[in-house]
Design a protein around this motif. Structure first.
Motif, short mmCIF file in Angstrom:
data_model
loop_
_atom_site.label_atom_id
_atom_site.label_comp_id
_atom_site.label_asym_id
_atom_site.label_seq_id
_atom_site.Cartn_x
_atom_site.Cartn_y
_atom_site.Cartn_z
N ASP A 102 0.86 -1.18 0.00
CA ASP A 102 0.00 0.00 0.00
C ASP A 102 0.90 1.23 0.00
OD1 ASP A 102 -1.92 1.91 0.32
OD2 ASP A 102 -2.64 1.22 2.26
N THR A 103 1.34 1.70 1.16
CA THR A 103 2.30 2.81 1.18
C THR A 103 3.72 2.31 0.91
OG1 THR A 103 2.82 2.58 3.52
CG2 THR A 103 0.92 3.96 2.95
N LYS A 129 -0.94 -4.93 -5.17
CA LYS A 129 -0.35 -3.59 -5.03
C LYS A 129 -1.44 -2.58 -5.32
CE LYS A 129 3.66 -0.91 -6.59
NZ LYS A 129 3.16 0.23 -7.37
N LYS A 130 -1.61 -1.64 -4.40
CA LYS A 130 -2.63 -0.62 -4.63
C LYS A 130 -2.10 0.43 -5.59
CE LYS A 130 -4.97 -1.22 -0.26
NZ LYS A 130 -5.43 -0.59 1.00
N ARG A 131 -2.95 0.84 -6.53
CA ARG A 131 -2.48 1.72 -7.60
C ARG A 131 -1.96 3.05 -7.09
NH1 ARG A 131 -6.48 -0.54 -11.01
NH2 ARG A 131 -5.34 -2.02 -12.26
N ARG A 132 -2.54 3.58 -6.04
CA ARG A 132 -2.10 4.91 -5.60
C ARG A 132 -0.66 4.92 -5.11
NH1 ARG A 132 -1.82 6.50 0.15
NH2 ARG A 132 -2.22 4.58 1.26
N SER A 133 -0.17 3.74 -4.65
CA SER A 133 1.18 3.74 -4.08
C SER A 133 2.24 4.00 -5.15
CB SER A 133 1.45 2.41 -3.35
OG SER A 133 1.17 1.34 -4.18
N SER A 138 5.57 6.64 -1.49
CA SER A 138 6.12 5.34 -1.11
C SER A 138 7.55 5.49 -0.59
CB SER A 138 6.08 4.43 -2.32
OG SER A 138 6.89 3.32 -2.11
N GLU A 149 -2.41 -5.62 -9.62
CA GLU A 149 -2.59 -4.23 -9.20
C GLU A 149 -4.08 -4.02 -8.97
OE1 GLU A 149 -0.76 -0.93 -10.66
OE2 GLU A 149 1.21 -1.88 -10.83
N GLU A 151 -7.30 -1.26 -7.33
CA GLU A 151 -7.61 0.12 -7.00
C GLU A 151 -7.41 0.35 -5.51
OE1 GLU A 151 -12.08 0.57 -7.34
OE2 GLU A 151 -11.80 -1.42 -8.19
N ASP A 152 -7.38 1.62 -5.13
CA ASP A 152 -7.08 1.99 -3.74
C ASP A 152 -8.32 1.84 -2.86
OD1 ASP A 152 -6.06 2.96 -1.43
OD2 ASP A 152 -6.02 5.05 -2.07
N ARG A 153 -8.58 0.59 -2.47
CA ARG A 153 -9.67 0.31 -1.53
C ARG A 153 -9.16 -0.66 -0.51
NH1 ARG A 153 -14.46 -1.56 -5.50
NH2 ARG A 153 -15.76 -1.43 -3.65
#
Ligand code: IMP
Ligand code: MG
Length: 179
Positions: A102-103, A129-133, A138, A149, A151-153
């Protein structure tokens, strides 16, 4: 239980196909070598069990624990290593396995501890892996291999929990926002 678990994002048959692919990749990568697989507990327990059987090579399994999340929010990372990990890891190829990136804080913290033990090589693999990271924030490097990959949920199932629950779901699902 079911009203807290929302949409299924990755059904079990897709997980199985991807795990077999990753197993083949690892079999090629580590052919003729005996790596130490360091699994970050507890989230990757299902993934670990399926992956190492799909992989089929010769390896050692070691476990470390890392805790960061408080509920659904990341916090400071605490890592606990077994006392004799240094002897196992020194001079060997090491593959660190986690459930989700995540992060990146957890993987970075664990890799930092492992690097001190002087492995011959250090690679990382995460199931999700969350896309936003990817777009910033990071603290560490990206994993060498990623299963999916997403989404960020906040997700649960196939080892991933929310406050200890839902690890035994055979698929990866989103936790309902209102849960
Ligand atoms: P990071 O340190 O922010 O990369 O977060 C990684 C760790 O947080 C993972 O090892 C998980 O244990 C936990 N985590 C992050 N996102 C989720 C999620 O969506 N569901 C369940 N656990 C999560
Ligand atoms: Mg975890």
């Amino acid at each position: 239980m079911t009203d807290e678990v929302g949409e299924i994002l990755i059904p079990s048959d897709r997980i199985a196909v991807r795990v077999r692919e990753l197993g083949r990749t690892l079999a090629d990568t580590y052919a003729g070598r005996e790596p130490v697989v360091v699994a970050i507990m507890k989230g990757c327990v299902m993934f670990l069990a399926d992956l190492v059987r799909a992989w089929g090579g010769t390896m050692d399994l070691e476990f470390v624990s890392a805790r960061s999340y408080e509920g659904t929010r990341p916090g400071r990372v605490r890592v606990a290593l077994p006392e004799d990990l240094g002897e196992k890891v020194a001079g060997r190829p090491v593959l660190v396995l986690d459930d989700i990136f995540d992060t990146g804080g957890t993987l970075a913290a664990v890799c930092c501890e492992i690097e001190r033990l002087r492995p011959a090589e250090l690679k990382t693999l995460v199931l999700l892996k969350k896309r936003r990271s990817r777009d910033g924030g990071s603290p560490g490097r990206s994993p060498d291999w990623v299963g999916f990959e997403i989404e960020d949920r906040f997700v649960v199932g196939y080892g991933l929990d929310h406050e200890g629950r839902f690890r035994n779901l055979p698929f990866v699902a989103a936790l309902r926002e209102d849960a």
